[in-house]
Structures are given as structure tokens and as C-alpha cells.
Enzyme design. Structure first.
Site, PDB file in Angstrom:
ATOM      1  N   TRP A 201       0.423  -0.934  -0.050  1.00 12.59           N
ATOM      2  CA  TRP A 201       0.591   0.240  -0.304  1.00 12.59           C
ATOM      3  C   TRP A 201       0.993   1.148  -0.274  1.00 12.59           C
ATOM      4  CZ3 TRP A 201      -2.208   2.781   4.603  1.00 12.59           C
ATOM      5  CH2 TRP A 201      -2.832   3.629   4.852  1.00 12.59           C
TER       6      TRP A 201
ATOM      7  N   ASP B  54      -0.873  -5.493   9.540  1.00 10.60           N
ATOM      8  CA  ASP B  54      -1.498  -4.688   9.282  1.00 10.60           C
ATOM      9  C   ASP B  54      -2.890  -5.435   8.754  1.00 10.60           C
ATOM     10  OD1 ASP B  54      -3.157  -2.884   8.041  1.00 10.60           O
ATOM     11  OD2 ASP B  54      -1.372  -1.379   6.898  1.00 10.60           O
TER      12      ASP B  54
ATOM     13  N   LYS C 223     -13.143  -0.805   6.297  1.00 12.19           N
ATOM     14  CA  LYS C 223     -13.349  -1.850   5.115  1.00 12.19           C
ATOM     15  C   LYS C 223     -14.574  -2.845   5.698  1.00 12.19           C
ATOM     16  CE  LYS C 223     -10.419  -0.145   2.276  1.00 12.19           C
ATOM     17  NZ  LYS C 223     -10.036   0.913   2.885  1.00 12.19           N
TER      18      LYS C 223
END
Length: 417
Positions: free
Chosen positions: A136, A217, A257
Site C-alpha cells: 500500500w 496491518d 472496510k
């Protein structure tokens, strides 16, 4: 005015937000946004989870509902519930009081907290953090801005469109003792490629052997497979099975999300100690509190209370698990549809990687030149790396996207994918 300051240079737009701006300016009615990092329903619209709608009603109808400040640590029922989602209700680490938790500004805020804490206090190894190649984009910015040295470990093998496990393990073994490694817990962004269980076991064992410090993460738990337990495998393996015994483990957790709390910025950081040490745990907590106090005073309340309501209500928790299946199964359906249509068209290359990958994103293998042609000629927008948000696909646009990909692949200088 500019003479009063030095080296203030205008930077280029953030790639993702720049992409969104170009999409918004496009007047074509059949344009397709595959850059978005947000779930969309089959009509291409944002979707509020039924569990969230019910939790909001329960929250605002509660006589205790208010807009008072939270503590500096955040909303305790939220961050303790969040730890249980990651580690499980019967986690030894939770039962033994080895988990230090703090509410953050979603996953990005948790990463920032982790980086700043390590920059100030980590002395068992170099201030070097290894990120997957690719990762990312914001990972690099967050840690470099904090003054950490950023390096990479091999991850995506473009030739085979699979995990470069050998390169990954070699980097772990060659890195200076006690280095920091950031791992995507599931639904790797941007590739959608996750290690299998056996590969995870090898990775975790290698990290432990070199006494490297792990940051997980965790942005997609439950969103990737629809199963909260399955998506937490590497975290629980490392912590609950005591695979990693030498160092604390840091988990940066987001509910953007998997609960759809994109704009509410709901997240947490958890520092899991390998052995019980109450004094050290309190010291960590106090330092995290100081960082929060200096930066944002205290965390925002509304989103964390919604998520807490879901996590701590049996019926809403059950509904949330159903919502996760709804989202993940629609994305899996779109992966299958896109692959099938490309193969039916006879598009040059192999496309099984689209269904082998998981989560919101697919690393398509398209080149920057092909992505540019997709945008200009067909109005199909995705990141220049070839990362596509599968959530942007639906029954109404998947044919167009497949035909567009077929056209750009056939008309590129090299049609080998």
C-alpha cells in the site's frame, strides 16, 4: 510570502485521489471506477451494512447516548472488543493481560502511532522497517515521514503471479537482527495475494529466529474470506500459539472496510507482549496516551461507539458476520465473472491469478501503458500499477471491463501477461 520559508515545494497529487479526480471529471456515462478502495454493491453504490444501520438506531435511542469526550485511550468497550475480534474470545494473551490497546484514527493512525512509538523507544534493532514489494503506497510515506529507514522484501513474482516465498525468506534471514517487518494479515494490498497456512508458518518461524519485530496491518479481517477466524490466521498463529516469543507484536487494526466505517476513521493499535509485564504494559499505555493527547487530544467517539455496539451485541454481531459474507461473496463472484469473460474472449495471457487472489484488490498484471489506454480509450480507471478494485465491478459493467482489457492487451507492444 514564499521568501519567509525554504524548500516548500508543491507536490504532485496523491495518486489515488488524483485518479478519483480524473474519474469525476470524465463525462462518459459508462465510465468504471476500479481505483476505489471501498466496497460497492451490485448497482455500484456505497453500501451501509445492515448491522451498522441497526447499531446506529440502538445507539441514538439509548438514554446514555451523548457526544462527550472519550478518554485519551478511546472508547474502552470498542478497543477491548476489537482485540477479541483479532485474537479470539479465549486468547491466552487477553486472558493473561498481555495486550495493550489504544483507539486510533483508523488503520493509518494506528500505523503512525506504531511508527512514532518505535522511533522513540525501540532499541533492540535498527530503525529499519521492511515493507512488501509492492505494498500500500501510504505505508512508505507514513514511516519515512517519521524518520524510519524503509526497505522492502520480495513478495509478488510477476513472472508467475505468485508469492516469492524464497525471496521473502532470504530477506528475513539477511536483515539485521531485530529489524521491523510489516505484514499484511490478509487480503494483501495491492496484490490480493496471501500466503497459505504453511507459508505463513515458515514466514513467522523465520522472523522469530532472527528476533525481528512484527507489525501486522489488519485492514480486511472478515472481508477477505467472509470468515473472521480464517482471516486472522497469521496473527493468532504468531500470538496464541506462541510462535513468536522473543518480541512484542504490534497490530494495526482498521474497521473501514469490514464494517464500512470509511469516513468515521475507526481503528485501534494493540501491543501484545510475549510475557506478562504489568509495569511495562502501563508504561506503553502511558506513552501511547501522550502521543494521542499531543496529536488529537482524544479519539473520535461516534464511529467507535457504532462498532462497539456491533461487537458487544450478540444479535448485531451475528448480523455483521452475515454482512461480511455478503460483501466477500459478491467480490468472489465478480472475480470469477471477470476471469471467465477474459478466457472466453481468448485474451492473451493467463488469468487464473484473478481468482487465486483474495479481498478487495486484484493485481491484474496490466502495465502502466495498458492502464493508461484503459482510462483514455475506455473510461476504465485503475491504479497505474495494474491494481484493480474488484469491488468496483458489477453485473452491469463486467462485460465492458473484460472487453476493454482484451482490447488494450491485444493492442499493446507486448501482449504477454
Amino acid at each position: 510570502m514564499s521568501k519567509l520559508f525554504t524548500n516548500v515545494k508543491e507536490l504532485p497529487p496523491d495518486p489515488l485521489f488524483g485518479l478519483k479526480a480524473r474519474y469525476n471529471k470524465d463525462s462518459r456515462s459508462d465510465k468504471v471506477d476500479l481505483g476505489i478502495g471501498a466496497y460497492r454493491d451490485n448497482n455500484g453504490k456505497p453500501w451501509i451494512l445492515p448491522a451498522v444501520r441497526q447499531a446506529e438506531q440502538k445507539l441514538i435511542n439509548s438514554p446514555e447516548y451523548n457526544h462527550e469526550y472519550l478518554s485519551i485511550s478511546g472508547f474502552e468497550p470498542f478497543y477491548t472488543g476489537a482485540a477479541k475480534v483479532l485474537l479470539g474470545d479465549k486468547s491466552p494473551a487477553i486472558e493473561e493481560g498481555r495486550v495493550v490497546s489504544q483507539q486510533s484514527l483508523s488503520g493509518t493512525g494506528a500505523l503512525h502511532l506504531a511508527g512514532l512509538f518505535l522511533k522513540k523507544f525501540y532499541s533492540a534493532g535498527p530503525h529499519t522497517i521492511y515493507l512488501s514489494q509492492p505494498t500500500w503506497a501510504n505505508h512508505k510515506q507514513v514511516f519515512e515521514t517519521l524518520g524510519l529507514t524503509v526497505k522492502t522484501y520480495p513478495y509478488w513474482d510477476n513472472a508467475t503471479k505468485s508469492l516469492d516465498l524464497k525471496g521473502f525468506l532470504n530477506t528475513i534471514n539477511q536483515a539485521e537482527l531485530g529489524s521491523i517487518f510489516l505484514l499484511h494479515a490478509c487480503a494483501h494490498n495491492p496484490t490480493g495475494l496471501d500466503p497459505n497456512y504453511e507459508q505463513w508458518n515458515q514466514i513467522l518461524a523465520a522472523l522469530e529466529a532472527k528476533k525481528h519485530l512484527i507489525i501486522f496491518d489488519s485492514a480486511y479481517q472478515g472481508f477477505a474470506s467472509g470468515d473472521l477466524e480464517k482471516d486472522a490466521y497469521p496473527i493468532r498463529k504468531a500470538i496464541n500459539d506462541s510462535v513468536v516469543k522473543s518480541t512484542p507484536i504490534i497490530i494495526c487494526q482498521s474497521f473501514a472496510k469490514n464494517v464500512g466505517m470509511y469516513g468515521e476513521r475507526v481503528g485501534a493499535i494493540h501491543v501484545v507482549l510475549p510475557t506478562k509485564d504489568d509495569a511495562f504494559g502501563r508504561a506503553i499505555k502511558s506513552q501511547l496516551n501522550l502521543i494521542i493527547r499531543c496529536e488529537i487530544s482524544n479519539p473520535p467517539a461516534y464511529g467507535s461507539k457504532i462498532v462497539s455496539t456491533i461487537l458487544n451485541d450478540k444479535e448485531l454481531y451475528s448480523q455483521w458476520r452475515k454482512d461480511l459474507v455478503t460483501m466477500s461473496s459478491r467480490i468472489i463472484k465478480m472475480r470469477n465473472a471477470l476471469r471467465a469473460k477474459l478466457e472466453k474472449l481468448g485474451t492473451p495471457g493467463t488469468w487464473n491469478h484473478i481468482t487465486d487472489q483474495t479481498g478487495m484488490f486484484s493485481f491484474t498484471g496490466l502495465t502502466p501503458e495498458q492502464v493508461e489506454r484503459l482510462e483514455k480509450k475506455h473510461g476504465v480507471y485503475l491504479v497505474s500499477s495494474g491494481r484493480a478494485s474488484v469491488a468496483g465491478l458489477n453485473d452491469g459493467n463486467v462485460d465492458k471491463v473484460a472487453n476493454a482489457i482484451d482490447e488494450v492487451v491485444r493492442n499493446s507492444k507486448s501482449s504477454k501477461l
